[in-house]
Design a protein around this motif. Structure first.
Motif, mmCIF file in Angstrom:
data_model
loop_
_atom_site.group_PDB
_atom_site.id
_atom_site.type_symbol
_atom_site.label_atom_id
_atom_site.label_comp_id
_atom_site.label_asym_id
_atom_site.label_seq_id
_atom_site.Cartn_x
_atom_site.Cartn_y
_atom_site.Cartn_z
ATOM 1 N N SER A 15 0.861 -1.168 0.000
ATOM 2 C CA SER A 15 0.000 0.000 0.000
ATOM 3 C C SER A 15 0.903 1.225 0.000
ATOM 4 N N SER A 16 1.003 1.875 -1.123
ATOM 5 C CA SER A 16 1.929 2.985 -1.364
ATOM 6 C C SER A 16 3.351 2.563 -0.971
ATOM 7 N N ARG A 17 3.921 3.140 0.065
ATOM 8 C CA ARG A 17 5.306 2.820 0.439
ATOM 9 C C ARG A 17 5.405 1.703 1.476
ATOM 10 N N TYR A 18 4.283 1.203 1.956
ATOM 11 C CA TYR A 18 4.284 0.256 3.068
ATOM 12 C C TYR A 18 3.739 -1.106 2.673
ATOM 13 N N TYR A 19 4.163 -2.107 3.422
ATOM 14 C CA TYR A 19 3.537 -3.419 3.345
ATOM 15 C C TYR A 19 2.562 -3.496 4.512
ATOM 16 N N LEU A 20 1.359 -3.957 4.218
ATOM 17 C CA LEU A 20 0.353 -4.138 5.260
ATOM 18 C C LEU A 20 0.154 -5.636 5.483
#
Length: 123
Positions: A58-63
């Motif tokens: 999700s954008s720059r992050y891993y969820l």
């Protein structure tokens, strides 16, 4: 699926509220103990490989989200524990706690209620 104690701590943090980022997991863990972000990310990677959790970008992050419910995991682990140490039988486990005087009156009352409720449902 076998998970280490540290991996279980990670799972617990994810079960609290997901999907969540690695930073969320670190923050939750650091409420009670000191965890390093790199350690958490390593353990998250292991849990992904074990298929205990999944991730989405999700954008720059891993969820991260669990692939197994906490209740389901506890049931499986409890069953494995009983099989490994007590030949799959529950009464020797309870007896060992009674012999070591680890059972409180509250525990005994709870066990009696559980047994009574089970008997009512299964008669």
């Amino acid at each position: 699926m076998e998970v280490s104690r540290a991996e279980y701590e990670i799972l617990n943090a994810i079960w609290l509220n997901y999907p969540c980022s690695a930073k969320d997991v670190v923050d939750r863990l650091n409420e009670q103990d000191s965890w390093h972000e790199k350690t958490v990310k390593t353990l998250l990677g292991r849990l992904v490989k074990k298929r205990a959790i999944k991730f989405e970008k999700s954008s720059r992050y891993y969820l991260y989200s669990p692939l197994i419910a906490k209740e389901e995991y506890i049931i499986k682990e409890s069953d494995n524990f009983l099989k490994r140490l007590f030949d799959g039988k529950l009464s020797p486990l309870v007896a060992s706690f009674a012999k070591s005087e680890k059972l409180t009156q509250s525990d005994i009352n709870e066990l009696k209620k559980i047994i009574s409720d089970w008997e009512q449902k299964n008669d």
